[in-house]
Write a protein that holds these residues in place. Structure first.
Motif, PDB file in Angstrom:
ATOM      1  N   VAL A  20       0.793  -1.137   0.033  1.00 44.07           N
ATOM      2  CA  VAL A  20       0.023  -0.085  -0.120  1.00 44.07           C
ATOM      3  C   VAL A  20       0.708   1.308  -0.031  1.00 44.07           C
ATOM      4  CG1 VAL A  20      -1.950  -1.044   0.994  1.00 44.07           C
ATOM      5  CG2 VAL A  20      -0.215  -0.048   2.307  1.00 44.07           C
ATOM      6  N   ASP A  21       2.114   1.184   0.570  1.00 47.95           N
ATOM      7  CA  ASP A  21       3.033   2.259   0.340  1.00 47.95           C
ATOM      8  C   ASP A  21       3.851   2.255  -0.583  1.00 47.95           C
ATOM      9  OD1 ASP A  21       4.021   0.152   1.528  1.00 47.95           O
ATOM     10  OD2 ASP A  21       5.230   1.054   3.125  1.00 47.95           O
ATOM     11  N   GLY A  22       3.937   1.412  -1.444  1.00 42.34           N
ATOM     12  CA  GLY A  22       4.794   1.014  -2.830  1.00 42.34           C
ATOM     13  C   GLY A  22       4.929   2.510  -3.614  1.00 42.34           C
ATOM     14  N   ILE A  23       3.681   2.845  -3.899  1.00 46.15           N
ATOM     15  CA  ILE A  23       3.746   4.016  -4.716  1.00 46.15           C
ATOM     16  C   ILE A  23       4.700   5.244  -4.046  1.00 46.15           C
ATOM     17  CG2 ILE A  23       2.585   5.664  -6.060  1.00 46.15           C
ATOM     18  CD1 ILE A  23       0.601   3.624  -7.105  1.00 46.15           C
ATOM     19  N   LEU A  24       4.083   5.529  -2.747  1.00 47.70           N
ATOM     20  CA  LEU A  24       4.841   6.695  -2.157  1.00 47.70           C
ATOM     21  C   LEU A  24       6.442   6.510  -1.852  1.00 47.70           C
ATOM     22  CD1 LEU A  24       2.762   7.079   1.067  1.00 47.70           C
ATOM     23  CD2 LEU A  24       3.103   8.739  -0.530  1.00 47.70           C
ATOM     24  N   LYS A  25       6.725   5.052  -1.995  1.00 47.14           N
ATOM     25  CA  LYS A  25       8.103   4.717  -1.925  1.00 47.14           C
ATOM     26  C   LYS A  25       9.000   5.091  -3.270  1.00 47.14           C
ATOM     27  CE  LYS A  25       8.601   1.920   2.335  1.00 47.14           C
ATOM     28  NZ  LYS A  25       8.982   0.710   2.781  1.00 47.14           N
ATOM     29  N   VAL A  26       8.186   4.450  -4.436  1.00 44.07           N
ATOM     30  CA  VAL A  26       9.186   4.926  -5.365  1.00 44.07           C
ATOM     31  C   VAL A  26       9.004   6.130  -6.038  1.00 44.07           C
ATOM     32  CG1 VAL A  26       9.097   2.458  -6.082  1.00 44.07           C
ATOM     33  CG2 VAL A  26       7.126   3.743  -6.932  1.00 44.07           C
TER      34      VAL A  26
END
Lengths: 738, 347
Positions: A20-26
């Motif tokens: 769920v935090d993947g897009i935030l991280k990349v």
């Protein structure tokens, strides 16, 4: 085409939901602690000791203070007596938080290489660094004891160092070994390793009157809060720790380190927020490390492959002042059926910083030794190493006769062996070739204790159909945000994108340290109960539409809260949780059962026939860990674990200079970890397993499982390729070339 | 990092003028090591910026020469029947990806492709690459007080310390730091010459004369004067260039410095080695051409036995420490493997 990153769920597995935090991280949207902007910071840079033992005879900061932009240079003259001696996490008597009781900036005493001796504060990072380089330090140096085998060490039995330590034993192993016809008796060694997470160690402290906010990547936000309060002698209620995203930790961010109290006090002294980001090189002494170990493993077996004795003696290094050691015989004495087992752990005290938790701290070195010895024993009796393990597989641990809550070791072996093509292996060393390369196959067992700790969670369901999950647990990159959102969505009957999860903030209900692979089991147990509480408060135990329930009750939202402990664990653990202490228990420590996750790893190596470099074309690991919450994040954890294992097998070593007890290769060019081209084919098989005894959801945890056994599997494969047994890690060209 | 002033040079003569003017007004004295001078040219900065952050190098003035490769008269690669000319201002990736190099000088292409990472190769110039400084940990970490290269006369901590990666050829009792480069080995093997431009004149020297062995002054690494820039590398077009490789041995598969390497070129006709060109990496204090190994192969049949003789010849002057003793055998095996491979090449 099948997406290998998102394995399809088997029995007792959740969906492979993307992070769920993947897009935030990349996209850079995830703010790691050092990314958070603070007003008007003073930038810190450390000065660290270049001797391992002795005294500072003079520390001259005058040149440094004259540089433009320098605010202060803080030494022990400033802070002596102002920071209380830290309490050790997991120390005797329970309530501790720190990885070491070292007190830099308290006195002129130097106890290890890289000890903090000054903190420079400046208007810019660059000015602080320049000033740190010209702080003039003179020492009265003493000759240090560097490592195992050095002069001047203090050697003690583990049972003396830590009263609670037991050396597991059963039967008469020495006698059985003496009388046995088929036996091996070998010594294995492992080196110093450092975690080296990509995110550097950082701490920012901001005071607002009596209130202190700390931004620091931490595996235990509450532990940091209470540990810092203890060291500063202030009310923990005045401290808030924020640690929402963590760029890798592997144990290095588990216990409070020396820097936090120093930065907090520096911010107070200068009346300014202080931000410290520690350099990669200084990071080698900023936290802990995996200490070097020696092992004697002696095994005997019958001709038809039954173990008759198992002796495992471990020798570990620790600091002069602290009682930290890993004692992995807890695991190795319980892996296989064997009537006669003898173990002993001995501790060596040297002039080094206190070592600490690093991915599967106990199991990595101890299982490397046992699983290497198992391969040697199998060869001695001419038995296939998989069959040898099958012959000694057991559902009851041999020390106390406790039942495993579940154990799918041979299922893991069989699934991994089939995928690997183990039946095509030539058991005779040096017989498989691919052009100029010798080919070898090896295997080994992975295991990790199933641990749990008390946890608390609040879940709130809102009239707009969204839910909020709040707990101070940390996501160290493993996927905690994702699996908590998944579980809440499933329990509340809403879509995952309707769930917001808040973590890593001591304003939230306390949760345990992200260590010992316990968080998924511990926090999911609490979340499940919190969801049930919420539903029962709405009078809806049978599921159905919660929005309608809220409307009927004329409510805008409803929350559910739970504080839980592991099945059978004392409720007192919850009081400890509220003091920032994680009462972790499980594995081989329980009275009525034994609980472990298991796995099997198969590895193919190629060794060049002339130049002897070792490459690893194929790795296959199969793992069973009870309920798999998310096959995608689980696979990713195991993948990372096996790659870490590959590093420990072939690359990782911190060089300790024997004459000075100093680390030499404190950078990522000289401390090598695998790069992409070192990892070729790597397959993770998630083996379906159901465990009804460990916790209501049947979760075992697997963060640390993947790295255990890899080094032995590689080592056994190198032997199969070359006929050379290298019993010392890492295995490098030096060990193989004539 | 010590504050520094920065200026950009637009042309080669501008760069030479800026460098010499700044040096004239600095405290530099003739005969000092150029690489410790207070004025430094900076190109990709992949080595210099690192060393400045570590406080190993402390230039007060930097002259940025990155504009030079954009000049119309500067071409990354030019070749004719007699010569291959490489601009020193070209990036490693420009040279590594050049079609002529890939086709006619595989050793050069490989020595660049196997070095560093793509990101570094995109920044670093080949002129800077051949001048890169050692990876010896004692040199790069100022908390170790002993390093004759960093602070002359302080002693060498490496000889009795962690020397696994360090040199076994061309060492002295004052320094065993390895020259870390890969591309340098191909320049040494292929008998390149180096064209150097100063304020007043250009000069051309053999590549083998560029670097200085440590001896008793390991702080002096090259014969360059502080106002001088390497302009180009000139490689004679010889019959062995196409039958050439660069073999690099390291612990991990990529992004690591060589433990050992071999740059090997053979001119084979009618089953006989007419000429061999050999340089060895990871083992020398400077780019290490092995004329002994070359001579051992001249007019010999390319077979295992002769390769072994050449390998013995290449390392006969080696001096090892306890930690790097394995490099002696590894270096020989590396050369044998490279010779075997190059002899079998289809060209």
């Amino acid at each position: 085409m099948e997406n290998v990153a998102a394995p399809q769920p088997k029995d007792n597995m959740g969906q492979p939901v993307p992070r769920v935090d993947g897009i935030l991280k990349v996209t850079g949207g995830a703010r790691y602690p050092a990314d958070i902007k603070i007003e008007n910071p003073a930038y810190g840079y450390l000065v660290t000791s270049s001797i391992a033992r002795g005294q500072i005879s003079n520390i001259d900061t005058s040149d440094a203070l004259e540089l433009p932009g320098i605010i202060d240079v803080i030494t022990y003259h400033d802070f002596s007596g102002q920071i209380e001696k830290p309490l050790m996490m997991g120390g005797e008597g329970g309530a501790g938080y720190a990885g070491s009781t070292s007190r830099p900036l308290h006195s002129s005493k130097i106890s290890y290489d890289g000890q903090i001796i000054a903190l420079v504060l400046a208007e810019t990072f660059e000015a602080a660094r320049e000033a740190a380089h010209i702080v003039q330090v003179t020492y009265k140096a003493e000759t240090p004891s560097a490592t195992l085998g050095s002069d001047g060490l203090k050697i003690q039995a583990a049972t003396v160092v830590k009263k609670s330590h037991e050396d597991p034993k059963v039967g008469d192993a020495e006698k059985a070994f003496l009388e046995a016809e088929f036996k091996i008796d070998k010594t294995y060694t492992t080196p110093v390793e450092h975690h080296n997470p990509i995110e550097l160690f950082s701490t920012s402290c901001v005071w607002n009157g009596a209130e202190l906010t700390v931004y620091e990547p931490s595996q235990t936000s509450h532990g940091l809060k209470f540990g810092l309060a203890q060291q500063l002698g202030i009310d923990p209620g005045n401290i808030r720790v924020i640690s929402q995203y963590i760029g890798g930790a592997f144990g290095s961010k588990g216990a409070i380190t020396e820097r936090t109290a120093i930065v907090a006090l520096a911010a107070k002294k200068t009346n300014r927020p202080v931000k410290l980001v520690i350099s990669r090189a200084q990071g080698f002494s900023a936290s802990s490390y995996r200490a070097e170990t020696h092992h004697r493993v002696a095994l005997s077996a019958t001709k038809d492959g039954k173990l008759t004795s198992l002796i495992h003696e471990g020798l570990e290094l620790t600091s002069r002042d602290d009682a930290y050691f890993v004692g992995g015989t807890d695991a190795t004495s319980r892996m296989y059926a064997c009537p006669n087992i003898l173990t002993k752990v001995t501790i060596v005290r040297a002039d080094r910083k206190t070592p600490g938790f690093m991915r599967a701290p106990a199991e990595v070195p101890y299982m490397y030794a046992l699983e290497s010895a198992m391969d040697e024993m199998a060869e001695k009796i001419g038995m296939d190493p998989v069959e040898f393990r099958r012959n000694n597989d057991t559902m009851k641990e041999p020390i106390k006769g406790l039942e495993y809550t579940s154990r799918s070791l041979m299922k893991c072996y069989d699934e991994a062996a089939a995928s690997f093509g183990w039946d095509k292996r030539n058991k005779e060393p040096g017989k498989m070739r691919r052009g100029e390369w010798l080919v070898g196959h090896g295997c080994a067992t992975s295991c990790y204790p199933t641990l749990m700790a008390p946890a608390s969670v609040r879940v709130t369901f809102k009239i707009d159909g969204t839910a909020l999950v709040e707990t101070a647990a940390q996501d160290v990159g493993t996927g905690t945000y994702t699996i908590l959102a998944q579980l809440a969505a499933e329990q509340l009957g809403i879509a995952i994108n309707k769930v917001t999860v808040l973590l890593g903030d001591t304003k939230l209900p306390p949760s345990p340290v992200s260590g010992g692979s316990n968080v998924t089991a511990s926090v999911c147990t609490a979340l499940l109960e919190a969801c049930n509480n919420l539903k029962s408060k709405l009078g809806n135990n049978s599921g159905g539409n919660l929005e309608a329930q809220l409307q009927k009750a004329n409510l805008k939202e409803m929350d559910g809260f739970a504080e839980t402990v592991a099945p059978g664990a004392p409720k007192a653990g919850i009081d400890m949780l509220h003091k920032g202490v994680s009462a972790i228990d499980g594995g081989a420590k329980l009275k009525d059962r034994i609980q472990f996750s298991f796995g099997a790893q198969f590895i193919e190596v190629e060794v060049h026939s002339l130049t002897n470099e070792i490459r690893v074309p194929r790795m296959v690991g199969a793992f069973a860990a009870g309920r798999i919450m998310n096959p995608r994040t689980s696979r990713s954890q195991l993948l990372g674990g096996m790659i870490g294992g590959l590093g420990s097998a072939l690359l990782e070593i911190t060089e300790v200079e024997k004459s000075s007890a100093r680390y030499v290769n404190k950078n990522l060019a000289d401390y090598e970890i695998p790069v992409n081209s070192d990892v070729q084919q790597l397959e993770i098989i998630l083996v379906s397993e159901t465990d009804t005894k460990i916790n209501p959801l049947g979760i075992k945890g697997l963060g640390e499982l993947g790295i255990v056994g890899t080094a032995a599997a590689v080592s056994n494969a190198v032997y199969n390729a070359t006929g050379k047994r290298v019993r010392s890690l890492p295995i490098r060209i030096d060990d193989l070339i004539a | 990092m010590i504050p520094f002033s920065y200026s950009r040079a637009s042309t080669l003569s501008d760069a030479n003028l800026q460098l010499s003017a700044k040096i004239a007004s600095s405290s530099f004295e003739k005969g000092e090591d150029k690489v410790q001078a207070e004025v430094q040219p900076i190109a990709g900065g992949t080595n210099l910026a690192d060393l400045m952050k570590l406080n190993v190098m402390q230039p007060h003035e930097l002259v940025d020469i990155n504009q030079l490769r954009l000049q119309p008269d500067i071409k990354a690669v030019s070749s004719n029947e007699e010569n291959l000319v490489l601009s020193a201002f070209a990036t490693m990736s420009e040279i590594a990806n050049n079609e002529i190099i890939l086709r006619d000088y595989p050793m050069i292409a490989q020595s660049l492709q196997l070095a560093a990472s793509q990101q570094i190769r995109n920044m670093a110039t080949i002129g800077g690459n051949i001048l890169q400084r050692t990876r010896c940990a004692y040199f790069r970490d100022i908390s170790f007080s002993q390093c004759n290269k960093r602070s002359p006369g302080s002693g060498c901590a490496a000889i009795t310390g962690d020397s696994r990666a360090l040199a076994i050829l061309g060492t002295s009792q004052d320094c065993i730091a390895t020259h870390p480069g890969d591309f340098s080995q191909s320049m040494a093997a292929l008998e390149a010459t180096v064209t150097i431009s100063g304020k007043n004149a250009k000069r051309t020297i053999p590549f083998s004369a560029l670097h200085k062995m440590p001896g008793s002054s390991p702080n002096i690494e090259t014969i360059l004067q502080p106002d001088e820039l390497i302009v180009s590398l000139n490689i004679p077009a010889k019959p062995w260039a196409r039958r050439s490789i660069y073999l690099k041995i390291r612990d991990r598969a990529s992004y690591a410095f060589a433990l050992t390497s071999a740059a090997v070129a053979l001119d084979i006709s009618e089953g006989t080695i007419k000429n061999a060109r050999i340089a060895l990496g990871g083992v020398g204090t400077v780019p290490w051409r092995s004329i002994d190994a070359e001579q051992a192969l001249k007019n010999k049949v390319p077979n295992d036995q002769n390769f072994k003789i050449a390998a013995e010849a290449a390392f006969k002057s080696a001096k090892t420490t306890e930690k790097n003793a394995f490099k002696l055998e590894l270096g020989k095996q590396t050369l044998i493997r490279a010779l075997t491979q190059v002899a079998a090449m289809e060209i």
